[in-house]
Every structure is written in structure tokens, then in C-alpha cells.
Design a protein around this motif. Sequence first.
Motif, PDB file in Angstrom:
ATOM      1  N   LEU A  50       0.861  -1.181   0.000  1.00 15.61           N
ATOM      2  CA  LEU A  50       0.000   0.000   0.000  1.00 15.61           C
ATOM      3  C   LEU A  50       0.895   1.226   0.000  1.00 15.61           C
ATOM      4  N   PHE A 150      -7.692  -1.956   8.949  1.00 14.72           N
ATOM      5  CA  PHE A 150      -7.233  -0.581   9.074  1.00 14.72           C
ATOM      6  C   PHE A 150      -7.706   0.046  10.378  1.00 14.72           C
ATOM      7  N   ASN A 154     -12.543   1.301   7.155  1.00 10.96           N
ATOM      8  CA  ASN A 154     -12.618   1.360   5.687  1.00 10.96           C
ATOM      9  C   ASN A 154     -13.545   0.314   5.077  1.00 10.96           C
ATOM     10  N   PHE A 156     -16.618  -0.693   2.794  1.00  4.85           N
ATOM     11  CA  PHE A 156     -17.117  -0.016   1.593  1.00  4.85           C
ATOM     12  C   PHE A 156     -18.478   0.617   1.921  1.00  4.85           C
ATOM     13  N   ASN A 158     -20.683   2.167   0.214  1.00  2.00           N
ATOM     14  CA  ASN A 158     -21.816   2.051  -0.716  1.00  2.00           C
ATOM     15  C   ASN A 158     -22.313   0.615  -0.838  1.00  2.00           C
ATOM     16  N   LYS A 159     -21.801  -0.276   0.009  1.00  2.00           N
ATOM     17  CA  LYS A 159     -22.221  -1.679  -0.048  1.00  2.00           C
ATOM     18  C   LYS A 159     -22.716  -2.094   1.336  1.00  2.00           C
ATOM     19  N   MET A 167     -17.711  -9.304  -1.975  1.00  6.65           N
ATOM     20  CA  MET A 167     -17.277  -8.592  -3.169  1.00  6.65           C
ATOM     21  C   MET A 167     -15.958  -9.113  -3.751  1.00  6.65           C
ATOM     22  N   TYR A 200     -26.239  -1.136   6.099  1.00 12.45           N
ATOM     23  CA  TYR A 200     -25.074  -0.422   5.577  1.00 12.45           C
ATOM     24  C   TYR A 200     -24.123  -0.052   6.717  1.00 12.45           C
ATOM     25  N   SER A 202     -22.747   2.547   7.739  1.00 11.42           N
ATOM     26  CA  SER A 202     -22.926   3.771   8.524  1.00 11.42           C
ATOM     27  C   SER A 202     -23.827   3.574   9.734  1.00 11.42           C
ATOM     28  N   ARG A 216     -14.220  -9.440   6.800  1.00 10.65           N
ATOM     29  CA  ARG A 216     -14.115  -9.178   5.365  1.00 10.65           C
ATOM     30  C   ARG A 216     -12.764  -9.680   4.853  1.00 10.65           C
TER      31      ARG A 216
ATOM     32  N   GLY B 110      -9.231   5.928   2.318  1.00  6.91           N
ATOM     33  CA  GLY B 110      -9.260   4.567   2.852  1.00  6.91           C
ATOM     34  C   GLY B 110     -10.091   3.612   2.013  1.00  6.91           C
ATOM     35  N   GLN B 111     -11.075   4.141   1.286  1.00  8.40           N
ATOM     36  CA  GLN B 111     -11.917   3.276   0.452  1.00  8.40           C
ATOM     37  C   GLN B 111     -11.079   2.627  -0.644  1.00  8.40           C
ATOM     38  N   GLU B 113      -7.824   2.272  -0.570  1.00 10.94           N
ATOM     39  CA  GLU B 113      -6.845   1.394   0.066  1.00 10.94           C
ATOM     40  C   GLU B 113      -7.459   0.060   0.434  1.00 10.94           C
ATOM     41  N   ALA B 114      -8.690   0.111   0.974  1.00 12.03           N
ATOM     42  CA  ALA B 114      -9.340  -1.127   1.383  1.00 12.03           C
ATOM     43  C   ALA B 114      -9.601  -2.014   0.173  1.00 12.03           C
ATOM     44  N   GLY B 115     -10.008  -1.400  -0.943  1.00 12.21           N
ATOM     45  CA  GLY B 115     -10.251  -2.167  -2.158  1.00 12.21           C
ATOM     46  C   GLY B 115      -8.977  -2.823  -2.665  1.00 12.21           C
ATOM     47  N   ARG B 128     -16.303   0.254  -8.797  1.00 15.04           N
ATOM     48  CA  ARG B 128     -17.342  -0.298  -7.933  1.00 15.04           C
ATOM     49  C   ARG B 128     -17.437   0.352  -6.568  1.00 15.04           C
ATOM     50  N   ILE B 129     -16.362   0.962  -6.107  1.00 16.37           N
ATOM     51  CA  ILE B 129     -16.370   1.538  -4.764  1.00 16.37           C
ATOM     52  C   ILE B 129     -16.307   3.063  -4.812  1.00 16.37           C
ATOM     53  N   PRO B 132     -19.100   5.190  -7.499  1.00 19.67           N
ATOM     54  CA  PRO B 132     -20.481   5.299  -6.990  1.00 19.67           C
ATOM     55  C   PRO B 132     -20.611   6.288  -5.841  1.00 19.67           C
ATOM     56  N   GLN B 133     -19.625   6.293  -4.939  1.00 19.58           N
ATOM     57  CA  GLN B 133     -19.689   7.242  -3.824  1.00 19.58           C
ATOM     58  C   GLN B 133     -19.439   8.660  -4.305  1.00 19.58           C
ATOM     59  N   GLY B 210     -29.486   5.818   2.477  1.00 18.78           N
ATOM     60  CA  GLY B 210     -28.615   4.721   2.888  1.00 18.78           C
ATOM     61  C   GLY B 210     -27.637   5.094   3.977  1.00 18.78           C
ATOM     62  N   ASP B 211     -27.258   6.359   4.039  1.00 19.58           N
ATOM     63  CA  ASP B 211     -26.177   6.674   4.981  1.00 19.58           C
ATOM     64  C   ASP B 211     -26.526   7.810   5.929  1.00 19.58           C
ATOM     65  N   ARG B 212     -27.462   7.550   6.787  1.00 18.62           N
ATOM     66  CA  ARG B 212     -27.740   8.545   7.807  1.00 18.62           C
ATOM     67  C   ARG B 212     -26.658   8.440   8.877  1.00 18.62           C
TER      68      ARG B 212
END
Lengths: 307, 213
Positions: A50, A150, A154, A156, A158-159, A167, A200, A202, A216, B110-111, B113-115, B128-129, B132-133, B210-212
Motif C-alpha cells: 500500500l 485498518f 474502511n 465499503f 456504498n455496499k 465482493m 449499511y 454507517s 471481510r 481509505g476506500q 486502500e481497502a479495495g 465499484r467503490i 459510486p460514492q 442509505g447513509d444517515r
Amino acid sequence: MIDVKNLYKNFGKVKVLKAVSTQIEKGEKVVIVGPSGSGKSTLLRCMNLLEEPTYGEVWVDGKLITPPDPYLHPDIIVKSKTFNKLKKLRESAGTYLEGEKLVQAIIKEIKDGDLLGKFEGREYKNALKDVYRTYGVPVDRVRARMGMVFQHFNLFNNKNVLQNLIMAPVLLHLQTKEEAEDNAMRLLKRIGLQDKAYVYPSTLSGGQKQRIAIVRALAMNPDYMLFDEPTSALDPEMVGEVLELMKELADDGMTMVIVTHEMGFAREVATRVMFMDDGRITEEGPPEKIFGAPENPRLKEFLSKVL
Amino acid sequence: MVLEGLRATLLIAIFGLLIGLIIGSLLAVFKLLPSRKLFPRILNGFANVYVTLFRGTPMVVQLLIVHFVLFPLIGINIPAEVEGTIAFGLNSGAYICEIMRGGILSVDKGQMEAGRAVGLSYGQTMLRIVIPQAIKNVIPTLGNELIVLIKETSVIGFIAVTDLTRAFQTMASNSYQYIISYLVLAVVYLVLVLIATVIIRFIERRLRAGDRR
């Protein structure tokens, strides 16, 4: 085995890692401790690339994941233009060194002075390419076998949780969708969060997020797990549940490299504790020795502050 | 004729936006590629030139070039409506590029990095990550772009496509009722934009559900 060879990392002018070498054997649980800014996270992030090391190589199970570092291959340095230029210069100037000794001296001079440039001739370039062709492997393939957790989870965003887990295995064709879902539900059940499969990230608490981030990584059936301060961003009452899960993993025999400030956890779980200070590994050994009989003065000072 | 024009205006604006979104996202990714190697640098340069060209010339000129130069040169014969849509798509791609770039940068590092850490490639993670965001973050600005497009399509009469403006123009000159025709035309555009605004708000709210936090 993760084999870190002579790693250097510079961020601009700041030298974060200086000649770090270490090996992590299968089944080991290595805990890296040290003051902030000592380079422990950077070292961990270099292990799965990374962060790209400035110099040095990282080998995973006999495969090279970084570009080959010429300074680690004397037989390649010999092929460089710089080497030949220096050799001619020394020879014409007259030197008491001869043959192999002269070669070694010049190699040392090149290494110490970081004299290799971008253009060192075709022979040199091909030799480097050969090393990569023989031992190199695309880093993505290695990362798939190396889970990473992490500090800030982190997940995702949106999933939903289940999608987070399935995924990568599905996209990388390691498991079919059904297999991956079964596997994911089994893992969620193990941490008692199967009822969160369709929500989700959040909506989850920090502890829940981190435990899901851990599974994950586990969903890929990794050989290694890297933890980058996994409990540092958690509320105190949630640290326990995450450490508990990590302990279970350790008991299952997972190979783990953990950067953490949880000294109690290090003492209990680690097979080896590594103390980093100012970009170097200054002391390492079994936890009893590091915590019981530390030698390095900086380590003593560090322990007196955190324990 | 008015309905026909309305249909053309809406279709050109919507499909123009979609084409623009795809082109803009691609260009934004080109611009953000880590540029150490040669290939990403070329893509990066391409994106910069593209944006400069399309932002630096008037929409009408681009429309005329697409209609009278580009397609005759390639030798493909397609309806002028489609040509217009492509021209608007190409143009708004340049603007959406900058919007998307901001959107992608606003997604937590971080998104990505995580992917990457689970073994996905840069492209897979982006597609895909991150994107979309990013789109969710820029929906309000994209809505603005849609509104701009709806109004901007009024210049498509230059290549003889009957859109709203053209329809009303014809009507006005046939009936000599210039004042009423053009006032009604303005009101129609206003209503269209208001409807678009409401739809965008709705989409925005749905995506945020989706993200409150």
C-alpha cells in the motif's frame, strides 16, 4: 513467509524507514510497537505495497512483489554503466586493490553513495527485468492472500455488510456467489452479527465495523493478516470485542502482523515483539524479554511511558 | 410539433448527460491516475487537452463541427438528433470531468486502500467503490449540469433538428404571434427546469437514505 529486505521509505525528505530487514514465518504473531512516527505503520503498509518502498525488496512466499532493488543484487550492479565507469577510473588512477577486491570496493562505493541513476545501459536493465520475470508476481495476487485491517475500518460505504464480505472473493473468481455468501454468513454468525448482513456500514458501531472489517479480510481465506492499529479509533468499551476476535484468530494459527498500542494484548498474544524507533527495528524478541528485560534505553523509556 | 420538439429537447439533454457522465468519469480517472509511468501520463495529457479544447470553444461551434466536419469525415450517416446528442455529450464530458474529479477526491482515501488491500485492481475499486460514492457526492452539481444542458440544447436548431425552440420559432413565424410564442417558450423551459430540480432533489434524498450518520 514475508521477507522484508533492507527497506527504506522516504516521504519527500523525511526518512521514515531506514534499512529495515525482517522475516515473518508462517504461524508467527508479530506485534510491532514503538512511539508514533517511528515507522511501524509504514513498515506494515509496505508489506502489502500500500506504500511503495523507496529502496529494498519485499518477498512473500518466495515471490518478489516490489520492483527488484539493484542495490541488493551485486551481480546487477556490476553490469551498470556507473560501475564500469568507476572501474576504469580506478584502474587508470592506479590502485592497490585488485580483481575481486576492487569489484567489491566499487560495489560498496556505489551502494553507500546511491550512485545508480536512471540510465545504466541495456545489459543492466535486462538483468533487472530478468529478476522480475523469474521471481516477480503481480501484487494484487499477493494482496488477495494477505488480509489487512485498518485503523479506520474502511468498510465499503456504498455496499451493505454482506456485499462487503463477498465482493472481493466473487470479483476475483475465487468463490462463486453462493459459496461466498455461505462463507460470509458463517463468518458473520461467528462474530454474532448475522442479523446485520443487509444493513449499511454507517449504521454500525465502531466495534461492529472493525469486527466486520476483520471478517471481510477473512472471507478471502488469507494466509496472513496485517493489522494497522485496529483498536486506536474505537471507543474504550469496544476495544475488548475486537481484541477478543483477534485472539481467537491467533489461537486458530493465523499468521499475524499487528501494529498496536495495546501492550497487554501484545504480551498475551505475540510470539515476537518488535520495537521500532526512528525508522529502525531497535530491539525484538519474545514478549517476556521485551517487557521483562528490555535492553535498549529508548525501549525502556517507551515502556515506562505506556505501561 | 411542440410535443415533438419537447421530446427532442429532453432526449438530447438526458442522453447527452449520460454520455457526458461516462466521458467525464473516464477523464476524471485519467487525471487522477498515479502518473509515474508513461501510459498514465499520456492519458493524463489527453484529458487535459480534451478539457481545454471543449471548454475553450463555444458549444455552437462544436455542434457545427460535429455535424459538418466530424461525421462527414468519418463517413457515417446518422440522424442529426444523434449527432447533436453526441456533441452535447462530448461537451458536457469536459465539465463533468472536473465535477467528478472533485467528487472522487472527496471520497475517503481509505476506500481505495481497502479495495486494493483485498486484491481488487485500481480499475475495479474505482468503478465499484469510489465512483459510486463520488457520484452520490456530486449529484447536486450534476443536477446543475442537467439543467444547463436542457437550456443549452436550444442551439441545436443550428443543425436543423426540431427541438422546443425551433418548434416555437416555426410556430411564431407561421402565425405571426411572436410575443406569445416566445413568452410561452420561456415558460415551458422554466417548467422543465423546475421539474428537473424536483427530480434531482428526489434522487438525492433516495441516495442519502442509505447513509444517515
